[in-house]
Design a protein around this motif. Structure first.
Motif, PDB file in Angstrom:
ATOM      1  N   GLN A 190       7.691   3.160   5.373  1.00 47.17           N
ATOM      2  CA  GLN A 190       7.437   2.253   6.497  1.00 47.17           C
ATOM      3  C   GLN A 190       6.327   2.806   7.382  1.00 47.17           C
ATOM      4  OE1 GLN A 190      11.458   1.984   8.057  1.00 47.17           O
ATOM      5  NE2 GLN A 190      11.787   0.010   7.068  1.00 47.17           N
ATOM      6  N   GLU A 191       6.374   4.094   7.657  1.00 45.41           N
ATOM      7  CA  GLU A 191       5.316   4.728   8.464  1.00 45.41           C
ATOM      8  C   GLU A 191       3.970   4.665   7.743  1.00 45.41           C
ATOM      9  OE1 GLU A 191       5.035   6.292  11.503  1.00 45.41           O
ATOM     10  OE2 GLU A 191       7.079   5.774  12.080  1.00 45.41           O
ATOM     11  N   LEU A 192       3.980   4.917   6.439  1.00 45.63           N
ATOM     12  CA  LEU A 192       2.739   4.918   5.665  1.00 45.63           C
ATOM     13  C   LEU A 192       2.130   3.526   5.557  1.00 45.63           C
ATOM     14  CD1 LEU A 192       3.728   7.409   2.829  1.00 45.63           C
ATOM     15  CD2 LEU A 192       2.022   7.800   4.639  1.00 45.63           C
ATOM     16  N   SER A 193       2.919   2.488   5.772  1.00 40.86           N
ATOM     17  CA  SER A 193       2.402   1.120   5.682  1.00 40.86           C
ATOM     18  C   SER A 193       1.706   0.667   6.971  1.00 40.86           C
ATOM     19  CB  SER A 193       3.525   0.147   5.323  1.00 40.86           C
ATOM     20  OG  SER A 193       4.407  -0.015   6.422  1.00 40.86           O
ATOM     21  N   THR A 194       1.752   1.501   8.008  1.00 35.02           N
ATOM     22  CA  THR A 194       1.112   1.150   9.277  1.00 35.02           C
ATOM     23  C   THR A 194      -0.363   1.526   9.252  1.00 35.02           C
ATOM     24  OG1 THR A 194       1.524   3.287  10.339  1.00 35.02           O
ATOM     25  CG2 THR A 194       3.298   1.633  10.489  1.00 35.02           C
ATOM     26  N   ASN A 195      -1.059   1.268  10.351  1.00 37.69           N
ATOM     27  CA  ASN A 195      -2.471   1.630  10.484  1.00 37.69           C
ATOM     28  C   ASN A 195      -2.668   3.041  11.013  1.00 37.69           C
ATOM     29  OD1 ASN A 195      -3.472  -0.821   9.543  1.00 37.69           O
ATOM     30  ND2 ASN A 195      -3.325  -1.763  11.560  1.00 37.69           N
ATOM     31  N   GLU A 196      -1.579   3.768  11.214  1.00 35.04           N
ATOM     32  CA  GLU A 196      -1.662   5.131  11.750  1.00 35.04           C
ATOM     33  C   GLU A 196      -2.332   6.076  10.755  1.00 35.04           C
ATOM     34  OE1 GLU A 196      -0.642   6.307  14.722  1.00 35.04           O
ATOM     35  OE2 GLU A 196       0.302   4.468  15.443  1.00 35.04           O
TER      36      GLU A 196
ATOM     37  N   VAL B 105       2.506  16.156   0.693  1.00 34.49           N
ATOM     38  CA  VAL B 105       3.294  16.401  -0.527  1.00 34.49           C
ATOM     39  C   VAL B 105       4.336  15.298  -0.703  1.00 34.49           C
ATOM     40  CG1 VAL B 105       4.993  17.950  -1.598  1.00 34.49           C
ATOM     41  CG2 VAL B 105       2.910  18.888  -0.570  1.00 34.49           C
ATOM     42  N   ASN B 106       5.069  14.971   0.374  1.00 37.13           N
ATOM     43  CA  ASN B 106       6.087  13.918   0.306  1.00 37.13           C
ATOM     44  C   ASN B 106       5.471  12.565  -0.040  1.00 37.13           C
ATOM     45  OD1 ASN B 106       8.052  15.773   0.949  1.00 37.13           O
ATOM     46  ND2 ASN B 106       8.271  15.116   3.071  1.00 37.13           N
ATOM     47  N   LYS B 107       4.311  12.284   0.541  1.00 39.80           N
ATOM     48  CA  LYS B 107       3.616  11.019   0.270  1.00 39.80           C
ATOM     49  C   LYS B 107       3.267  10.921  -1.212  1.00 39.80           C
ATOM     50  CE  LYS B 107      -0.674   8.562   1.361  1.00 39.80           C
ATOM     51  NZ  LYS B 107      -1.915   8.591   2.146  1.00 39.80           N
ATOM     52  N   THR B 108       2.698  11.973  -1.775  1.00 30.84           N
ATOM     53  CA  THR B 108       2.312  11.974  -3.187  1.00 30.84           C
ATOM     54  C   THR B 108       3.527  11.784  -4.085  1.00 30.84           C
ATOM     55  OG1 THR B 108       0.405  13.385  -2.732  1.00 30.84           O
ATOM     56  CG2 THR B 108       1.195  13.322  -5.009  1.00 30.84           C
ATOM     57  N   LYS B 109       4.587  12.549  -3.842  1.00 24.48           N
ATOM     58  CA  LYS B 109       5.804  12.451  -4.662  1.00 24.48           C
ATOM     59  C   LYS B 109       6.429  11.056  -4.556  1.00 24.48           C
ATOM     60  CE  LYS B 109       7.266  17.289  -4.634  1.00 24.48           C
ATOM     61  NZ  LYS B 109       8.286  18.247  -4.189  1.00 24.48           N
ATOM     62  N   THR B 110       6.456  10.502  -3.341  1.00 23.82           N
ATOM     63  CA  THR B 110       7.086   9.203  -3.126  1.00 23.82           C
ATOM     64  C   THR B 110       6.262   8.089  -3.767  1.00 23.82           C
ATOM     65  OG1 THR B 110       8.047  10.056  -1.079  1.00 23.82           O
ATOM     66  CG2 THR B 110       8.067   7.674  -1.361  1.00 23.82           C
ATOM     67  N   TYR B 111       4.946   8.157  -3.632  1.00 22.55           N
ATOM     68  CA  TYR B 111       4.083   7.168  -4.286  1.00 22.55           C
ATOM     69  C   TYR B 111       4.297   7.208  -5.803  1.00 22.55           C
ATOM     70  CZ  TYR B 111       0.988   5.153  -0.687  1.00 22.55           C
ATOM     71  OH  TYR B 111       0.468   4.420   0.351  1.00 22.55           O
ATOM     72  N   GLN B 112       4.380   8.402  -6.374  1.00 18.37           N
ATOM     73  CA  GLN B 112       4.592   8.534  -7.814  1.00 18.37           C
ATOM     74  C   GLN B 112       5.951   7.987  -8.232  1.00 18.37           C
ATOM     75  OE1 GLN B 112       3.919  12.721  -8.474  1.00 18.37           O
ATOM     76  NE2 GLN B 112       1.707  12.458  -8.757  1.00 18.37           N
TER      77      GLN B 112
ATOM     78  N   LEU C 166       1.871  -0.903  -1.359  1.00 15.30           N
ATOM     79  CA  LEU C 166       3.056  -0.399  -0.669  1.00 15.30           C
ATOM     80  C   LEU C 166       3.548  -1.411   0.352  1.00 15.30           C
ATOM     81  CD1 LEU C 166       5.053   1.695   0.594  1.00 15.30           C
ATOM     82  CD2 LEU C 166       3.102   2.553   1.880  1.00 15.30           C
ATOM     83  N   THR C 167       2.656  -1.882   1.198  1.00 19.77           N
ATOM     84  CA  THR C 167       3.023  -2.807   2.268  1.00 19.77           C
ATOM     85  C   THR C 167       3.561  -4.108   1.703  1.00 19.77           C
ATOM     86  OG1 THR C 167       1.336  -1.800   3.661  1.00 19.77           O
ATOM     87  CG2 THR C 167       2.172  -3.943   4.359  1.00 19.77           C
ATOM     88  N   LYS C 168       2.908  -4.641   0.691  1.00 16.89           N
ATOM     89  CA  LYS C 168       3.361  -5.886   0.060  1.00 16.89           C
ATOM     90  C   LYS C 168       4.750  -5.709  -0.544  1.00 16.89           C
ATOM     91  CE  LYS C 168       2.599  -7.053  -4.047  1.00 16.89           C
ATOM     92  NZ  LYS C 168       2.471  -7.288  -5.389  1.00 16.89           N
ATOM     93  N   ASP C 169       4.951  -4.628  -1.292  1.00 15.18           N
ATOM     94  CA  ASP C 169       6.246  -4.389  -1.932  1.00 15.18           C
ATOM     95  C   ASP C 169       7.368  -4.198  -0.912  1.00 15.18           C
ATOM     96  OD1 ASP C 169       4.896  -4.588  -4.331  1.00 15.18           O
ATOM     97  OD2 ASP C 169       5.130  -2.478  -4.889  1.00 15.18           O
ATOM     98  N   LEU C 170       7.095  -3.449   0.160  1.00 19.22           N
ATOM     99  CA  LEU C 170       8.103  -3.273   1.223  1.00 19.22           C
ATOM    100  C   LEU C 170       8.455  -4.610   1.859  1.00 19.22           C
ATOM    101  CD1 LEU C 170       6.915  -0.059   3.119  1.00 19.22           C
ATOM    102  CD2 LEU C 170       8.930  -0.270   1.668  1.00 19.22           C
ATOM    103  N   PHE C 171       7.444  -5.420   2.124  1.00 16.32           N
ATOM    104  CA  PHE C 171       7.666  -6.728   2.742  1.00 16.32           C
ATOM    105  C   PHE C 171       8.516  -7.629   1.849  1.00 16.32           C
ATOM    106  CE2 PHE C 171       6.288 -11.165   3.281  1.00 16.32           C
ATOM    107  CZ  PHE C 171       6.729 -11.384   4.579  1.00 16.32           C
ATOM    108  N   LEU C 172       8.162  -7.711   0.576  1.00 20.17           N
ATOM    109  CA  LEU C 172       8.887  -8.588  -0.338  1.00 20.17           C
ATOM    110  C   LEU C 172      10.338  -8.157  -0.536  1.00 20.17           C
ATOM    111  CD1 LEU C 172       6.159  -9.305  -3.037  1.00 20.17           C
ATOM    112  CD2 LEU C 172       6.971 -10.829  -1.221  1.00 20.17           C
TER     113      LEU C 172
END
Length: 181
Positions: free
Chosen positions: A130-136, A154-161, A171-177
């Protein structure tokens, strides 16, 4: 302009969702309060099939079947998203924000662990995504999550994988849906 229709608006699927203190259902093209629908056979089937769930709801609500079914709908299916809760013979549970998460006797019994892009997702992973889907910027996200920037990366890379994500837009589209945004 893209128009998205919720399940149950133009088909025979059903979508339960929470709206304030009410549980509503989209079914056969209309939105109704839970109590205004005479029967909920799909929820009754879950109660019949899941012994531990039924025992817990009996402990909490006795023989009050309506409250048991409404609680099941609220906790397991209460997010409004674009995946039907019930379609044909299949069902899909939702992630609902809950003030009792982590301290509820019914956790993972009434509500179920959420699956995102084919893998079970934890509360920490949901917060990270959720944080990564923002403009921050990543430095601000790391601060928001109380993490060092290296740990965030590291967490971002592992989670994306783990969830097969490539871009922030995906990411944003999938979270929204999935009703996670």
């Amino acid at each position: 302009m893209t128009v998205r229709l919720y399940p149950g608006m133009l088909d025979t699927s059903k979508e339960y969702f929470n709206h304030g203190d009410h549980v509503l259902i989209i079914k056969n093209g209309s939105v109704k309060k839970f109590e205004d629908v005479d029967q909920h056979p799909e929820l009754n089937k879950i109660l019949d099939d899941e012994v531990e769930l039924n025992l817990l709801l009996d402990k909490w609500f006795g023989n009050n079947t309506v409250v048991k079914l409404r609680t099941l709908a609220r906790c397991r299916f209460g997010a409004l998203n674009f995946t039907p809760d019930f379609s044909n013979d299949s069902s899909s549970h939702d992630y609902c924000e809950c003030e009792y998460r982590g301290n509820c006797e019914g956790e993972n019994i009434i509500c179920k662990p959420v699956v995102f892009n084919g893998s079970e997702i934890s509360d920490q992973e949901i917060k990270l995504l959720q944080e990564l889907s923002t403009n921050e910027k990543n430095t601000a996200i790391a601060d928001n999550l109380g993490l060092p920037i290296g740990t965030l990366n590291v967490n971002k890379t592992k989670t994306y994988q783990k969830f097969g994500l490539i871009t922030k837009q995906q990411l944003t589209k999938d979270l929204f849906l999935e009703g996670l945004l």
